[in-house]
Design a protein around this motif. Sequence first.
Motif, short mmCIF file in Angstrom:
data_model
loop_
_atom_site.label_atom_id
_atom_site.label_comp_id
_atom_site.label_asym_id
_atom_site.label_seq_id
_atom_site.Cartn_x
_atom_site.Cartn_y
_atom_site.Cartn_z
N ASN A 76 0.83 -1.20 0.00
CA ASN A 76 0.00 0.00 0.00
C ASN A 76 0.88 1.26 0.00
OD1 ASN A 76 -2.50 1.45 0.10
ND2 ASN A 76 -2.06 1.85 2.26
N ARG A 77 1.93 1.25 0.81
CA ARG A 77 2.84 2.39 0.88
C ARG A 77 3.52 2.59 -0.48
NH1 ARG A 77 4.34 5.43 5.62
NH2 ARG A 77 2.56 4.27 6.36
N MET A 78 3.93 1.51 -1.12
CA MET A 78 4.55 1.62 -2.44
C MET A 78 3.56 2.22 -3.44
SD MET A 78 7.03 1.32 -4.57
CE MET A 78 8.29 0.19 -4.05
N ARG A 79 2.32 1.79 -3.41
CA ARG A 79 1.30 2.34 -4.30
C ARG A 79 1.15 3.84 -4.07
NH1 ARG A 79 -3.36 4.01 -3.40
NH2 ARG A 79 -3.59 3.02 -1.37
N GLN A 80 1.12 4.25 -2.81
CA GLN A 80 0.98 5.67 -2.49
C GLN A 80 2.17 6.47 -3.01
OE1 GLN A 80 0.43 4.94 1.74
NE2 GLN A 80 -1.63 5.82 1.62
N VAL A 81 3.36 5.91 -2.91
CA VAL A 81 4.56 6.59 -3.40
C VAL A 81 4.47 6.76 -4.92
CG1 VAL A 81 7.06 6.33 -3.78
CG2 VAL A 81 6.09 5.92 -1.51
N VAL A 82 4.12 5.70 -5.63
CA VAL A 82 4.01 5.77 -7.08
C VAL A 82 2.97 6.80 -7.49
CG1 VAL A 82 3.32 4.50 -9.16
CG2 VAL A 82 4.84 3.42 -7.48
N GLU A 83 1.81 6.78 -6.83
CA GLU A 83 0.75 7.74 -7.14
C GLU A 83 1.20 9.17 -6.87
OE1 GLU A 83 -2.59 6.40 -4.83
OE2 GLU A 83 -3.03 4.77 -6.23
N THR A 84 1.93 9.38 -5.79
CA THR A 84 2.42 10.71 -5.45
C THR A 84 3.42 11.22 -6.47
OG1 THR A 84 2.04 10.35 -3.10
CG2 THR A 84 3.61 12.07 -3.67
N VAL A 85 4.38 10.38 -6.83
CA VAL A 85 5.37 10.79 -7.82
C VAL A 85 4.67 11.11 -9.15
CG1 VAL A 85 7.37 10.04 -9.20
CG2 VAL A 85 7.30 9.55 -6.74
N GLN A 86 3.76 10.24 -9.55
CA GLN A 86 3.06 10.46 -10.82
C GLN A 86 2.23 11.75 -10.78
OE1 GLN A 86 3.24 8.30 -13.71
NE2 GLN A 86 2.59 10.29 -14.47
N ALA A 87 1.58 12.02 -9.67
CA ALA A 87 0.77 13.23 -9.54
C ALA A 87 1.63 14.49 -9.65
CB ALA A 87 0.00 13.23 -8.22
N VAL A 88 2.77 14.49 -9.00
CA VAL A 88 3.66 15.66 -9.07
C VAL A 88 4.18 15.84 -10.50
CG1 VAL A 88 5.86 16.64 -8.28
CG2 VAL A 88 4.30 15.58 -6.64
N VAL A 89 4.59 14.75 -11.13
CA VAL A 89 5.09 14.82 -12.51
C VAL A 89 3.98 15.34 -13.43
CG1 VAL A 89 5.84 13.40 -14.46
CG2 VAL A 89 6.87 13.07 -12.21
N ASN A 90 2.77 14.85 -13.26
CA ASN A 90 1.65 15.32 -14.09
C ASN A 90 1.37 16.80 -13.86
OD1 ASN A 90 1.35 12.73 -15.07
ND2 ASN A 90 -0.46 12.26 -13.86
N ARG A 91 1.37 17.22 -12.60
CA ARG A 91 1.11 18.62 -12.27
C ARG A 91 2.18 19.53 -12.88
NH1 ARG A 91 3.15 21.39 -8.55
NH2 ARG A 91 3.71 19.70 -7.16
N MET A 92 3.41 19.05 -12.87
CA MET A 92 4.52 19.84 -13.44
C MET A 92 4.56 19.76 -14.96
SD MET A 92 7.61 18.82 -10.83
CE MET A 92 8.82 19.87 -11.64
N LYS A 93 3.78 18.83 -15.53
CA LYS A 93 3.79 18.58 -16.98
C LYS A 93 5.21 18.24 -17.45
CE LYS A 93 -0.29 21.24 -17.73
NZ LYS A 93 -0.92 22.46 -18.06
N ALA A 94 5.89 17.49 -16.60
CA ALA A 94 7.28 17.11 -16.90
C ALA A 94 7.29 15.91 -17.83
CB ALA A 94 8.01 16.77 -15.60
N ARG A 95 8.22 15.93 -18.76
CA ARG A 95 8.44 14.77 -19.63
C ARG A 95 9.58 13.99 -18.97
NH1 ARG A 95 8.33 15.72 -25.71
NH2 ARG A 95 6.39 14.57 -25.75
N THR A 96 9.36 12.71 -18.83
CA THR A 96 10.36 11.93 -18.11
C THR A 96 10.51 10.54 -18.73
OG1 THR A 96 11.07 11.17 -15.93
CG2 THR A 96 8.72 11.07 -16.39
N SER A 97 11.59 9.90 -18.39
CA SER A 97 11.85 8.54 -18.86
C SER A 97 11.42 7.55 -17.77
CB SER A 97 13.34 8.36 -19.13
OG SER A 97 14.07 8.43 -17.90
N PRO A 98 11.19 6.31 -18.17
CA PRO A 98 10.88 5.29 -17.16
C PRO A 98 11.99 5.15 -16.12
CG PRO A 98 10.39 4.46 -19.37
CD PRO A 98 11.09 5.78 -19.53
#
Length: 139
Positions: A76-98
């Motif tokens: 669950n904690r890992m899921r929350q981390v992934v969701e948080t990172v993705q949300a920040v990246v989306n908000r910043m409209k950052a282009r990133t690599s895997p």
Amino acid sequence: MAIGTTIKKARKKAGLTIRQAAETIGISEPSFSRMENGYNEFSVQRLLRLAELYDVSPSALLENSIVAAPSKVDLNRMRQVVETVQAVVNRMKARTSPEKMGLAVSEVYRIEIEHIIQDPKAEFDPKRHQSLIEAMFRK
């Protein structure tokens, strides 16, 4: 290290007595003791039951490398981390690599694990990691 020794080590790590482990898998204490001491063989079915009981992978018991299976809290904690990172990246409209996403997730998760070690009852707080994530994805 013999598999019996590994099973004994896993049982102790799980905080179980021989009696508790034997009762759980449905054999007598003496039989269980003989199994841990390498005098009795055991079936694949028994190996699977022991792995489940000790919360380790069956291969860990066979390979003599006891690694705890991830708990529901960890997942669950890992899921929350992934969701948080993705949300920040989306908000910043950052282009990133895997690779960069993977690095960010693993670093935030590492920090989160350190936080849990210090305070096991701590809830996940995405704000705690926001500035780090933003710094990792700034142009």
